[in-house]
Design an enzyme around this catalytic site. Structure first.
Site, short mmCIF file in Angstrom:
data_model
loop_
_atom_site.label_atom_id
_atom_site.label_comp_id
_atom_site.label_asym_id
_atom_site.label_seq_id
_atom_site.Cartn_x
_atom_site.Cartn_y
_atom_site.Cartn_z
N HIS A 179 22.75 -31.73 34.88
CA HIS A 179 23.60 -31.65 33.70
C HIS A 179 24.38 -32.96 33.58
CE1 HIS A 179 23.93 -26.97 33.35
NE2 HIS A 179 22.69 -27.37 33.62
N GLU A 199 27.50 -33.56 33.14
CA GLU A 199 28.72 -33.59 33.95
C GLU A 199 28.42 -33.87 35.41
OE1 GLU A 199 29.31 -29.87 31.23
OE2 GLU A 199 27.64 -31.05 32.00
#
Length: 163
Positions: free
Chosen positions: A62, A64
């Protein structure tokens, strides 16, 4: 909900979120779910990433997570103190857990994720007082722009017959 993060007089949240949206556009162009993230430390971007799950065949890739790893390397510390994470979509449970583990004090996101959001929508991991760290979280920054790129991506995916 009131804004727990004061707007910085020199770098409003919209400025940084635009940089995260630039990363989301890169993901879109690569056929990835268009989520982008940046990490700001002392008024400088120290990490920027987009989703790379398809490219890397990695469910943890992801935006993040990749940005957190980059920032830790730049700061030579797993503690990302004095940093702000800007991300176009509300972090999921995995990413919210990583935010807590990395001790990131501030998170700013664009659009809520009613199916997987772990900062406000489904869970509030980043503000759970039972954990050893909490982050101030502000949602809804440039939410229409963040929502639009996601909606367009999934519209195109449906047109192609993809899930």
């Amino acid at each position: 909900m009131s804004d727990p993060l004061p707007s910085h007089p020199f770098t409003p949240h919209d400025f940084w979120m635009k940089k995260a949206l630039d990363q989301a556009v890169l993901a879109f162009d690569q056929g990835e779910v268009p989520v982008g993230a940046i990490i700001v430390h002392q008024e400088k971007i120290i990490a920027e990433a987009c989703n790379q799950r398809e490219m890397l065949n990695d469910p943890t890739a992801h935006a993040e997570m990749i940005a957190i790893t980059q920032a830790a390397e730049v700061l030579q510390s797993w503690r990302l103190l004095d940093c702000t994470l800007y991300v176009t979509l509300e972090p999921c449970t995995m990413c919210a857990g990583a935010i807590v583990q990395a001790r990131i004090p501030r998170v700013v996101y664009g659009v809520t994720d009613p199916k997987a959001g772990a900062c406000h929508s489904l869970f509030s991991l980043t503000s759970d007082i039972r954990l050893n760290h909490q982050a101030a979280v502000l949602g809804g920054v440039m939410q229409e722009d963040c929502r639009a790129i996601l909606q367009e991506f999934f519209r195109q995916q449906r047109a192609l017959g993809k899930k």
